[in-house]
Design a protein around this motif. Structure first.
Motif, PDB file in Angstrom:
ATOM      1  N   VAL A 291       0.885  -1.145   0.075  1.00 59.08           N
ATOM      2  CA  VAL A 291      -0.099  -0.038   0.099  1.00 59.08           C
ATOM      3  C   VAL A 291       0.740   1.358  -0.109  1.00 59.08           C
ATOM      4  O   VAL A 291       0.663   2.192  -0.667  1.00 59.08           O
ATOM      5  N   LEU A 292       1.727   1.295   0.718  1.00 61.22           N
ATOM      6  CA  LEU A 292       2.886   2.506   0.998  1.00 61.22           C
ATOM      7  C   LEU A 292       3.667   2.800  -0.451  1.00 61.22           C
ATOM      8  O   LEU A 292       3.657   3.745  -0.951  1.00 61.22           O
ATOM      9  N   ARG A 293       4.091   1.474  -1.184  1.00 64.57           N
ATOM     10  CA  ARG A 293       4.789   1.668  -2.286  1.00 64.57           C
ATOM     11  C   ARG A 293       3.781   2.130  -3.405  1.00 64.57           C
ATOM     12  O   ARG A 293       4.387   2.750  -4.535  1.00 64.57           O
ATOM     13  N   ALA A 294       2.676   1.800  -3.313  1.00 65.15           N
ATOM     14  CA  ALA A 294       1.715   2.408  -4.376  1.00 65.15           C
ATOM     15  C   ALA A 294       1.381   3.695  -4.439  1.00 65.15           C
ATOM     16  O   ALA A 294       0.978   4.585  -5.111  1.00 65.15           O
ATOM     17  N   GLU A 295       1.643   4.315  -3.269  1.00 62.14           N
ATOM     18  CA  GLU A 295       1.364   5.991  -3.153  1.00 62.14           C
ATOM     19  C   GLU A 295       2.596   6.733  -3.515  1.00 62.14           C
ATOM     20  O   GLU A 295       3.655   6.895  -2.880  1.00 62.14           O
ATOM     21  N   PRO A 296       2.293   7.487  -4.620  1.00 69.68           N
ATOM     22  CA  PRO A 296       3.298   8.347  -5.122  1.00 69.68           C
ATOM     23  C   PRO A 296       3.776   9.335  -4.177  1.00 69.68           C
ATOM     24  O   PRO A 296       5.000   9.807  -4.477  1.00 69.68           O
ATOM     25  N   ARG A 297       3.184   9.841  -3.252  1.00 73.94           N
ATOM     26  CA  ARG A 297       3.376  10.929  -2.493  1.00 73.94           C
ATOM     27  C   ARG A 297       4.561  10.276  -1.228  1.00 73.94           C
ATOM     28  O   ARG A 297       5.139  11.232  -0.293  1.00 73.94           O
ATOM     29  N   ILE A 298       4.824   8.954  -1.126  1.00 69.23           N
ATOM     30  CA  ILE A 298       5.693   8.406  -0.507  1.00 69.23           C
ATOM     31  C   ILE A 298       7.119   8.383  -0.922  1.00 69.23           C
ATOM     32  O   ILE A 298       6.965   7.561  -1.816  1.00 69.23           O
ATOM     33  N   ARG A 299       8.175   8.943  -0.595  1.00 72.45           N
ATOM     34  CA  ARG A 299       9.431   8.739  -1.218  1.00 72.45           C
ATOM     35  C   ARG A 299      10.224   7.393  -0.608  1.00 72.45           C
ATOM     36  O   ARG A 299      10.824   6.602  -1.513  1.00 72.45           O
ATOM     37  N   ARG A 300      10.039   7.266   0.487  1.00 72.37           N
ATOM     38  CA  ARG A 300      11.040   6.161   1.041  1.00 72.37           C
ATOM     39  C   ARG A 300      10.134   5.531   2.499  1.00 72.37           C
ATOM     40  O   ARG A 300       9.686   6.222   3.134  1.00 72.37           O
ATOM     41  N   ILE A 301      10.241   4.179   2.415  1.00 68.99           N
ATOM     42  CA  ILE A 301       9.536   3.459   3.580  1.00 68.99           C
ATOM     43  C   ILE A 301      10.639   3.188   4.587  1.00 68.99           C
ATOM     44  O   ILE A 301      11.874   2.546   4.248  1.00 68.99           O
ATOM     45  N   LEU A 302      10.547   3.722   5.866  1.00 71.55           N
ATOM     46  CA  LEU A 302      11.680   3.324   6.934  1.00 71.55           C
ATOM     47  C   LEU A 302      11.517   2.038   7.682  1.00 71.55           C
ATOM     48  O   LEU A 302      12.483   1.457   7.962  1.00 71.55           O
ATOM     49  N   SER A 303      10.205   1.898   8.212  1.00 68.72           N
ATOM     50  CA  SER A 303       9.940   0.712   8.922  1.00 68.72           C
ATOM     51  C   SER A 303       8.514   0.424   8.844  1.00 68.72           C
ATOM     52  O   SER A 303       7.788   1.370   8.518  1.00 68.72           O
ATOM     53  N   VAL A 304       8.306  -0.909   8.777  1.00 70.72           N
ATOM     54  CA  VAL A 304       6.864  -1.469   9.387  1.00 70.72           C
ATOM     55  C   VAL A 304       6.792  -2.371  10.606  1.00 70.72           C
ATOM     56  O   VAL A 304       7.334  -3.354  10.575  1.00 70.72           O
ATOM     57  N   ARG A 305       6.390  -1.755  11.748  1.00 68.44           N
ATOM     58  CA  ARG A 305       6.324  -2.627  12.822  1.00 68.44           C
ATOM     59  C   ARG A 305       5.129  -3.092  13.165  1.00 68.44           C
ATOM     60  O   ARG A 305       3.935  -2.238  13.081  1.00 68.44           O
ATOM     61  N   LEU A 306       4.921  -4.220  13.940  1.00 68.06           N
ATOM     62  CA  LEU A 306       3.794  -4.741  14.502  1.00 68.06           C
ATOM     63  C   LEU A 306       3.667  -4.786  15.903  1.00 68.06           C
ATOM     64  O   LEU A 306       4.815  -5.037  16.588  1.00 68.06           O
ATOM     65  N   SER A 307       2.362  -4.855  16.627  1.00 67.98           N
ATOM     66  CA  SER A 307       2.483  -4.925  17.969  1.00 67.98           C
ATOM     67  C   SER A 307       3.239  -6.197  18.297  1.00 67.98           C
ATOM     68  O   SER A 307       2.961  -7.268  17.781  1.00 67.98           O
TER      69      SER A 307
END
Length: 150
Positions: free
Chosen positions: A93-109
């Motif tokens: 979902v984040l990669r498909a969003e053109p306004r996001i340049r770079r994903i730093l982390s995805v953390r789960l509970s």
């Protein structure tokens, strides 16, 4: 828009929560009141929130839009693989969003640095830390809530 740095994040019609009804994705509907627009970080947050509550493939005109996490929950029996598939669904979902340049982390509970959850809760919370094209850093919750952490 008050900050010129937020211009690349765009504008959108404001969505408001409603009681879930036929045609209201995730209990959201268009706010028809005057001046009902969002811009900048709010527009990005709203777009991510909508993508995360939309089942991937449910939009006939944009089959790739939405969140594929339900497939991970339904298909995967191994808890470790299920968590990783959910993490990957958020990354998609984040990669498909053109306004996001770079994903730093995805953390789960339940992980170090992950979001808190109620003791005994069976729900899984997810936090995504990313950098926008406006050079700001934000944290998004799976429910679509966006917090600016400049």
């Amino acid at each position: 828009m008050t900050d010129a740095r937020e211009a690349p994040l765009g504008r959108a019609i404001r969505l408001v929560p409603v009681e879930p009804s036929l045609g209201a994705a995730g209990g959201l509907d268009i706010d028809l009141s005057a001046g009902s627009a969002v811009s900048g970080h709010d527009a990005l947050g709203q777009a991510l929130g909508l993508a995360l509550v939309t089942l991937r493939g449910s939009d006939l005109f944009a089959a790739g839009f939405g969140f594929a996490g339900l497939a991970a929950l339904a298909e995967e029996s191994d808890p470790v693989l299920r968590r990783e598939r959910l993490r990957l669904a958020v990354v998609e979902v984040l990669r498909a969003e053109p306004r996001i340049r770079r994903i730093l982390s995805v953390r789960l509970s339940g992980e170090p640095g992950g979001p808190e959850r109620e003791p005994g809760s069976r729900s899984l919370a997810i936090l995504a830390d990313f950098e926008t094209v406006a050079s700001t850093r934000q944290v998004a919750r799976l429910d679509g809530e966006i917090t600016d952490v400049r």
